[in-house]
Write an enzyme that holds these catalytic residues in place. Structure first.
Site: not given
Ligand code: CP
Ligand code: NVA
Length: 306
Positions: A102, A129, A132, A223, A263, A291
């Site tokens: 990340r 991402h 996700q 988001d 998310c 996830r």
């Protein structure tokens, strides 16, 4: 598929396969059966330049459930500061079987892939991402069936990392994607061009009006308005995104059966209200739980050859 830096690294068939594996592994787990240890003897090195709850726990738990191990590292590595990304990649590549990172700059992931010699996974960058997005579309499959062709998604808010990955995956799975953002926060022409190159012929619309965006859609996504690393812009963003909150009024324009995704982490009362987050259309927590399952599908395919 050698690496998973972007949804574009996987063909539509590979994406459908990963999602199918994810659902099968989840079914086994739900039935109380252990999954086959397809990653026995394998270790995933996970490196975080930014905070995480879902991504960190889902990957670590996924490695456990697939019979492998993980090593988690944070800022102490000094990626690109204490040591170049290429050197870190060369060292890790000789010790572990996969690298997940990340990062702020997406280029770091590209460097990992170039120098690591093992599969590399994007656990979020400033650009995208993709992990996700896998969980998000898996959540839509739970709602609407495995074939999502012809479904529609409205993403309300920032044309950021999450929005871009969801958009490509929608494009690759035949789902219409509409982004509603205030001026200056939409997909740039360059991003739009890239999206259309990654998902040729995709049904993509970029507009300003959130009500127009949600009209009749099957799913409404949002988001945070201020992503990790943008904290200095928070005030300006709160101003710019006024009118883009996902609340009952906005969601009432979507299809009657529409679901709402986020998310997480959510800033309740900012981009989404409690009523929506905790209301009947919310699939936010199943999405978070997916996830784990989506990451298992990805790891089983990428590192386990499933
Ligand atoms: N959605 C998501 O990636 O959450 P974390 O930042 O907590 O990992
Ligand atoms: N866009 C958000 C996603 C968090 C999971 C961020 O980058 O902070």
């Amino acid at each position: 598929m050698k690496h998973f830096l972007s949804i574009a690294n996987a063909t539509p068939d590979e994406l459908k396969h990963m999602l199918g594996v994810a659902r099968r592994l989840r079914d086994e787990r739900d039935a109380g059966k252990a999954n086959d240890p397809v990653l026995a003897g394998q270790t995933l090195a996970m490196l975080f330049e930014k905070p995480s709850l879902r991504t960190r726990v889902s990957f670590e738990q996924a490695m456990i459930e697939l019979g492998g191990h993980s090593i988690i590292m944070g800022q102490e590595v000094g990626l690109g500061k204490r040591e170049s990304v290429g050197d870190v990649a060369k060292v890790l590549g000789g010790m572990v079987h996969g690298i997940a990172a990340r990062v702020f700059e997406h280029q770091k992931l590209i460097d990992f892939a170039e120098f690591g010699g093992v599969p590399v996974i994007n656990m979020l960058s400033d650009e995208s991402h993709p992990c996700q997005a896998l969980a998000d579309l898996m959540t839509l499959q739970d709602e609407f069936g495995a074939d999502l062709t012809g479904r529609s998604v409205a993403f309300i808010g920032d044309g950021n990392n999450v929005a871009r990955s969801v958009a490509i995956l929608c494009g690759r799975l035949g789902v219409r994607f509409v982004l509603a953002s205030p001026e200056g926060y939409e997909f740039t022409p360059q991003v739009q061009k890239q999206l259309l190159a990654d998902a040729p012929g995709m049904d993509l619309e970029v507009i300003v009006d959130p009500i127009d965006a949600v009209k009749g859609v099957d799913a409404v996504f949002t988001d945070t308005f201020t992503s990790m690393g943008q904290e200095d812009e928070k005030q300006a963003r709160l101003e710019a995104f006024k009118g883009y909150q996902v609340n009952d009024g906005l969601v009432s324009h979507a299809a009657d059966h529409a679901v709402v995704l986020h998310c997480l982490p959510a800033y309740r009362g900012v981009e989404i209200t409690d009523e929506v987050m905790d209301g009947p259309r919310s699939r936010v927590f199943p999405e978070a739980h997916n996830r784990l399952h989506a990451q298992k599908g990805l790891l089983a395919v990428l590192m386990g050859g499933v």
